[in-house]
Design an enzyme around this catalytic site. Sequence first.
Site, PDB file in Angstrom:
ATOM      1  N   GLU A 153      -9.558  14.060  14.653  1.00  0.00           N
ATOM      2  CA  GLU A 153      -9.046  14.203  13.289  1.00  0.00           C
ATOM      3  C   GLU A 153      -9.729  15.397  12.649  1.00  0.00           C
ATOM      4  OE1 GLU A 153      -8.685  11.282  10.299  1.00  0.00           O
ATOM      5  OE2 GLU A 153      -7.485   9.913  11.532  1.00  0.00           O
TER       6      GLU A 153
ATOM      7  N   ASP B 260      -6.131   4.924   9.911  1.00  0.00           N
ATOM      8  CA  ASP B 260      -7.535   5.085   9.499  1.00  0.00           C
ATOM      9  C   ASP B 260      -8.027   3.837   8.773  1.00  0.00           C
ATOM     10  OD1 ASP B 260      -7.432   7.626  10.430  1.00  0.00           O
ATOM     11  OD2 ASP B 260      -7.304   8.582   8.474  1.00  0.00           O
TER      12      ASP B 260
ATOM     13  N   HIS C  82       0.808  -1.222   0.000  1.00  0.00           N
ATOM     14  CA  HIS C  82       0.000   0.000   0.000  1.00  0.00           C
ATOM     15  C   HIS C  82       0.837   1.265   0.000  1.00  0.00           C
ATOM     16  CE1 HIS C  82      -3.383  -2.453  -0.089  1.00  0.00           C
ATOM     17  NE2 HIS C  82      -4.252  -1.592   0.395  1.00  0.00           N
TER      18      HIS C  82
HETATM   19  P1  FAD Z   1       4.186  -1.843   2.138  1.00  0.00           P
HETATM   20  O1  FAD Z   1       3.729  -0.743   1.295  1.00  0.00           O
HETATM   21  O2  FAD Z   1       4.139  -3.205   1.552  1.00  0.00           O
HETATM   22  O3  FAD Z   1       5.673  -1.561   2.669  1.00  0.00           O
HETATM   23  C1  FAD Z   1       6.044  -0.279   3.114  1.00  0.00           C
HETATM   24  C2  FAD Z   1       7.541  -0.237   3.455  1.00  0.00           C
HETATM   25  O4  FAD Z   1       7.771  -1.018   4.609  1.00  0.00           O
HETATM   26  C3  FAD Z   1       8.442  -0.811   2.363  1.00  0.00           C
HETATM   27  O5  FAD Z   1       9.676  -0.162   2.377  1.00  0.00           O
HETATM   28  C4  FAD Z   1       8.612  -2.255   2.809  1.00  0.00           C
HETATM   29  O6  FAD Z   1       9.812  -2.815   2.317  1.00  0.00           O
HETATM   30  C5  FAD Z   1       8.624  -2.112   4.316  1.00  0.00           C
HETATM   31  N1  FAD Z   1       8.070  -3.278   4.990  1.00  0.00           N
HETATM   32  C6  FAD Z   1       6.872  -3.868   4.777  1.00  0.00           C
HETATM   33  N2  FAD Z   1       6.719  -4.905   5.629  1.00  0.00           N
HETATM   34  C7  FAD Z   1       7.837  -4.937   6.385  1.00  0.00           C
HETATM   35  C8  FAD Z   1       8.290  -5.785   7.443  1.00  0.00           C
HETATM   36  N3  FAD Z   1       7.550  -6.795   7.896  1.00  0.00           N
HETATM   37  N4  FAD Z   1       9.503  -5.535   7.974  1.00  0.00           N
HETATM   38  C9  FAD Z   1      10.268  -4.510   7.536  1.00  0.00           C
HETATM   39  N5  FAD Z   1       9.903  -3.705   6.541  1.00  0.00           N
HETATM   40  C10 FAD Z   1       8.701  -3.914   5.978  1.00  0.00           C
HETATM   41  N6  FAD Z   1      -0.760   5.295   7.075  1.00  0.00           N
HETATM   42  C11 FAD Z   1      -0.968   5.830   8.293  1.00  0.00           C
HETATM   43  O7  FAD Z   1      -0.031   6.030   9.068  1.00  0.00           O
HETATM   44  N7  FAD Z   1      -2.225   6.159   8.693  1.00  0.00           N
HETATM   45  C12 FAD Z   1      -3.319   5.940   7.914  1.00  0.00           C
HETATM   46  O8  FAD Z   1      -4.423   6.241   8.330  1.00  0.00           O
HETATM   47  C13 FAD Z   1      -3.124   5.370   6.633  1.00  0.00           C
HETATM   48  N8  FAD Z   1      -4.170   5.108   5.819  1.00  0.00           N
HETATM   49  C14 FAD Z   1      -3.948   4.563   4.595  1.00  0.00           C
HETATM   50  C15 FAD Z   1      -5.037   4.279   3.776  1.00  0.00           C
HETATM   51  C16 FAD Z   1      -4.852   3.699   2.530  1.00  0.00           C
HETATM   52  C17 FAD Z   1      -6.050   3.407   1.659  1.00  0.00           C
HETATM   53  C18 FAD Z   1      -3.540   3.419   2.081  1.00  0.00           C
HETATM   54  C19 FAD Z   1      -3.311   2.829   0.733  1.00  0.00           C
HETATM   55  C20 FAD Z   1      -2.447   3.700   2.891  1.00  0.00           C
HETATM   56  C21 FAD Z   1      -2.641   4.267   4.148  1.00  0.00           C
HETATM   57  N9  FAD Z   1      -1.581   4.546   5.000  1.00  0.00           N
HETATM   58  C22 FAD Z   1      -1.799   5.078   6.245  1.00  0.00           C
HETATM   59  C23 FAD Z   1      -0.218   4.345   4.537  1.00  0.00           C
HETATM   60  C24 FAD Z   1       0.381   3.026   4.987  1.00  0.00           C
HETATM   61  O9  FAD Z   1       0.710   3.108   6.355  1.00  0.00           O
HETATM   62  C25 FAD Z   1       1.623   2.753   4.177  1.00  0.00           C
HETATM   63  O10 FAD Z   1       1.234   2.471   2.881  1.00  0.00           O
HETATM   64  C26 FAD Z   1       2.497   1.654   4.735  1.00  0.00           C
HETATM   65  O11 FAD Z   1       3.513   1.458   3.797  1.00  0.00           O
HETATM   66  C27 FAD Z   1       1.817   0.347   5.075  1.00  0.00           C
HETATM   67  O12 FAD Z   1       1.405  -0.363   3.973  1.00  0.00           O
HETATM   68  P2  FAD Z   1       1.794  -1.902   3.763  1.00  0.00           P
HETATM   69  O13 FAD Z   1       1.621  -2.682   5.003  1.00  0.00           O
HETATM   70  O14 FAD Z   1       1.091  -2.330   2.551  1.00  0.00           O
HETATM   71  O15 FAD Z   1       3.393  -1.808   3.524  1.00  0.00           O
END
Ligand code: FAD
Length: 510
Positions: free
Chosen positions: A258, A145, A76
């Site tokens: 918020e 969120d 994400h």
């Molecule tokens: P990814 O996008 O898959 O990874 C993000 C980063 O973390 C990359 O560098 C990856 O290599 C690293 N990573 C992933 N997993 C691990 C692991 N296990 N160990 C070490 N590194 C790792 N963020 C907020 O803070 N508050 C919000 O309210 C919020 N709302 C969102 C709503 C939507 C619809 C979306 C799309 C995103 C939102 N986000 C929010 C952002 C979100 O926190 C980031 O996208 C974050 O990257 C988490 O997504 P993910 O778990 O898919 O991680």
Amino acid sequence: MMLAYMDRAAAAAEPEDAGEPAAVAAGCAAATDFGGLVSAMPAAVVRPASADDVANAIRAAALTAGLTVAARGNGHSVAGQATAEGGLVLDMRALALSRRPQMQLVGCPGGGGPCFADVPGGALWEEVLHWGVKTHGLAPASWTDYLRLTVGGTLSNGGVSGQSFRYGPQVSNVAELEVVTGNGECRVCSPSSHPDLFFAVLGGLGQFGVITRARIPLRRAPQQVRWARVVYASFAEYTADAEWLVTRPPDAAFDYVEGFAFVNSDDPVNGWPSVPIPGGARFDPALLPAGAGPVLYCLEVALYRYPDDEDKAAAVSRMMAPLKHVRGLEFAADVGYVDFLSRVNRVEEEARRNGSWDAPHPWLNLFVSARDIADFDRAVIKGMLADGIDGPMLVYPMLKSKWDPNTSVALPEGEIFYLVALLRFCRGGGPAVDELVAQNGAILRACRANGYDHKAYFPSYRGEAEWARHFGAARWRRFVERKARYDPLAILAPGQKIFPRAPASVAVQL
Ligand code: FAD
């Protein structure tokens, strides 16, 4: 056992579908992300079933010239942060789904001591919520969120929502981590055991290790939430009230604060209809003061209700009485706790229906100090975004003292700073994606040119100079030292574009 399958780059040689990046056309989800702006084909996607599998993949990469490894949570990110061009992508969801039981309750002696959840790094926060509430009547205090994000993904960034001002961000709500470092070592760390690694990994952008397990403190889960929104025509009154609310003592504070900017029009996405909450009243624009400008503001609060509590409606009205919002533009509803935390799922369903969920998301997230937020509002929100962005424009305050300075997260200087989240959804017929990306660049340049005390949240920079400026001299030095200690070959999280993969001749303990 490590299960691996190859989505070989050769697959990208298949004919491209019009308008889709090669990797998407080839069916490799790991080559792109929610942002849909980046395409970086990995050599292979690895589905680890254990921390040992993660360690084996990292060790194999260390022995192969130029090979990198990216943990992918739920993909994400919006700028390719979880991609690894020509490298290995670790599908952390596979690790979460293979662990049985997926979550474990820790602590909770009969005497009412502290309780924790041991959860896999690839677990979704939504899974943690459902397991905690249904099985034990317990839940973490700090959320995002949207909950279809992974524990490891948000802990690598910060993890913020309306609870952050009170309970701290998610990186302040972790007791212990199991991490596989870039040296291929699996370590359990906490504030008292290997604290440097523990704090490096929190907000560490995936640079120092892969989080395979996290221990999250739990508390009694509320049963219901009194959820309210009020409207402001004046930004000065909006911020004065928001800052007053986030600095109230705990016994007089909401559980969640918020807010967002919206357009003073009947536009169904950007305007008045974006304010009423499910079960709430209709927005009556006749109640707006004469002379209200093109942009309005909505403050959103919530108070939790526990099983033996009285109804919270009267308490919320009392707590909101001193606020200077537009009278009559008040919206309130009682919702279940799980429904409240799952509220963005409705946005996802609608976006999937209208196609904007799968379209590109040129999002921009910033932390802007309270000192500069009024200028930012004038120059950026009213100056550049007055017609809306076809999605939420979140603007709400939090407190720096709730963040541990030992983590890797970069924050503004001031104690009160605002999250500004420009969550653009691209619907057909709107501005071209390139224009929106360019506008994000212009906003960042305006912040710099005007000397705003600010930091990018989910930063996306290229090259050492930009990253050094992002962190500031002292924190950048510490970030570089930690990288040399925990990932000396710069194998991990290449999609962040911070450190180039080092030649294998650099000493590494395997
Ligand atoms: P990814 O996008 O898959 O990874 C993000 C980063 O973390 C990359 O560098 C990856 O290599 C690293 N990573 C992933 N997993 C691990 C692991 N296990 N160990 C070490 N590194 C790792 N963020 C907020 O803070 N508050 C919000 O309210 C919020 N709302 C969102 C709503 C939507 C619809 C979306 C799309 C995103 C939102 N986000 C929010 C952002 C979100 O926190 C980031 O996208 C974050 O990257 C988490 O997504 P993910 O778990 O898919 O991680």
